[in-house]
Design an enzyme around this catalytic site. Structure first.
Site, PDB file in Angstrom:
ATOM      1  N   TYR A  53      -9.271   5.449   9.337  1.00 38.70           N
ATOM      2  CA  TYR A  53      -8.838   6.760   9.838  1.00 38.70           C
ATOM      3  C   TYR A  53      -9.772   7.866   9.342  1.00 38.70           C
ATOM      4  O   TYR A  53      -9.924   8.067   8.139  1.00 38.70           O
ATOM      5  CB  TYR A  53      -7.391   7.062   9.427  1.00 38.70           C
ATOM      6  N   HIS A 111      -6.302  -4.845   8.883  1.00 37.42           N
ATOM      7  CA  HIS A 111      -5.944  -3.935   9.988  1.00 37.42           C
ATOM      8  C   HIS A 111      -5.711  -4.678  11.313  1.00 37.42           C
ATOM      9  O   HIS A 111      -4.805  -4.365  12.057  1.00 37.42           O
ATOM     10  CB  HIS A 111      -7.036  -2.876  10.144  1.00 37.42           C
TER      11      HIS A 111
END
Ligand code: NAP
Length: 277
Positions: A53, A111
């Site tokens: 992010y 992830h």
């Protein structure tokens, strides 16, 4: 803050603060730190972030928000698949710890699945756990076959959560993935729980919200919170959104409400592949 249980028996909050899209623009940074601090002031203890992010900037923002108040928090971060080898996972975790300015991540997730053999990532997670750098490990965007493969590996039963796309519009996980996780006491962390805002105009949600005297976002979040072993991590930067989302914790949907929602957003009747955002 209500909690659910990890497979090891420890608690994990059922509500947390998401951070995707944070750290992408310098002029939003102050508001993003303030939103996370507001969430913590209102009683949130879990923050979900990832090295991906904002290319690490979201973790820096979390680091700012938690400075001086780390105790009692449950930090979740994620390693990218391209960093998921034995050596690179350890290095990625150490970079995340620096950005978060903490000595441990409470839950560290892969992830999504890439080309690295799962056993290699798992070995790194176990090493990081042994060194006290992470408390628990888990995965994200794993479909049922990936979970079965993971759970069959030596040590694979240490998986503490699977974070997946799950909201009223995205119920395909209910067919066999959620039942598998429930059978193994693995909490499901529902990401994009309000479909990034796109769910909120739905007529059925409006009907239930009107009947309950709440908002459609609160109904969408309460629907997930009503499902055992489910954690929600809405992301909000606007202070009103942050406050509103907490209201879902006080909302219990009736059987009638659930029927209205089931009719508008029917559960899956067959297996469909897991979706990702
Ligand atoms: P989301 O939480 O469903 O929606 C976030 C969007 O909804 C933001 O634009 C936010 O606006 C808005 N919003 C928040 N509360 C609202 C409210 N009460 N009323 C109206 N709008 C509202 O989507 P998400 O960020 O994709 O998912 C949540 C978190 O899950 C992420 O932040 C991330 O931590 C995680 N995630 C993980 C994965 C993965 O692959 N593991 C993928 C996606 C997301 P403002 O920000 O302007 O307030």
């Amino acid at each position: 803050m209500p909690t659910t249980s990890l497979p090891s028996g420890g608690p994990i909050p059922v509500f947390g603060l998401g951070t995707w899209m944070m750290g992408e623009s310098e002029n939003k940074r102050t508001d993003e730190v303030a939103a996370l601090k507001l969430g913590l002031d209102l009683g949130a203890t879990l923050i979900d972030t990832a090295e991906m992010y904002g290319d690490g900037e979201a973790e820096e923002i979390v680091g700012d928000a938690i400075a001086g108040r780390r105790e009692g928090l449950f930090l979740v971060s994620k390693v990218l698949p391209e960093n998921a080898s034995r050596k690179d996972t350890v290095a990625a975790c150490e970079r995340s710890l620096k950005r978060l300015r903490t000595d441990r991540i409470d839950l560290y997730l892969l992830h999504w699945r890439g080309s690295t053999p799962l056993q290699h990532t798992l070995d790194a997670f176990v090493q990081l756990q042994r060194e006290g750098k992470i408390r628990h490990w888990g995965v994200s965007n794993f479909d049922t076959d990936d979970m079965e493969e993971l759970l069959s590996l030596p040590g694979g039963d240490g998986c503490a959560t699977n974070q997946v796309l799950y909201n009223l519009k995205r119920r395909r996980v209910e067919y066999d993935l959620v039942p598998l996780c429930r059978a193994r006491d693995i909490p499901v962390m529902a990401y994009s729980p309000i479909e990034q805002g796109r769910l909120l105009g739905a007529a059925a949600l409006k009907e239930v919200a009107q009947r309950q005297g709440t908002t459609t976002a609160q109904v969408a979040l309460a629907w997930l919170l009503g499902r055992p072993g489910t954690i929600v991590i809405p992301k909000a930067t606007k202070p009103d959104h942050v406050r509103e989302n907490f209201g879902a914790l006080d909302l219990t949907l009736s059987d009638d409400d659930l029927s209205v929602l089931d009719r508008a957003f029917p559960p899956p009747q067959k297996k469909y592949a897991l979706e990702m955002l």
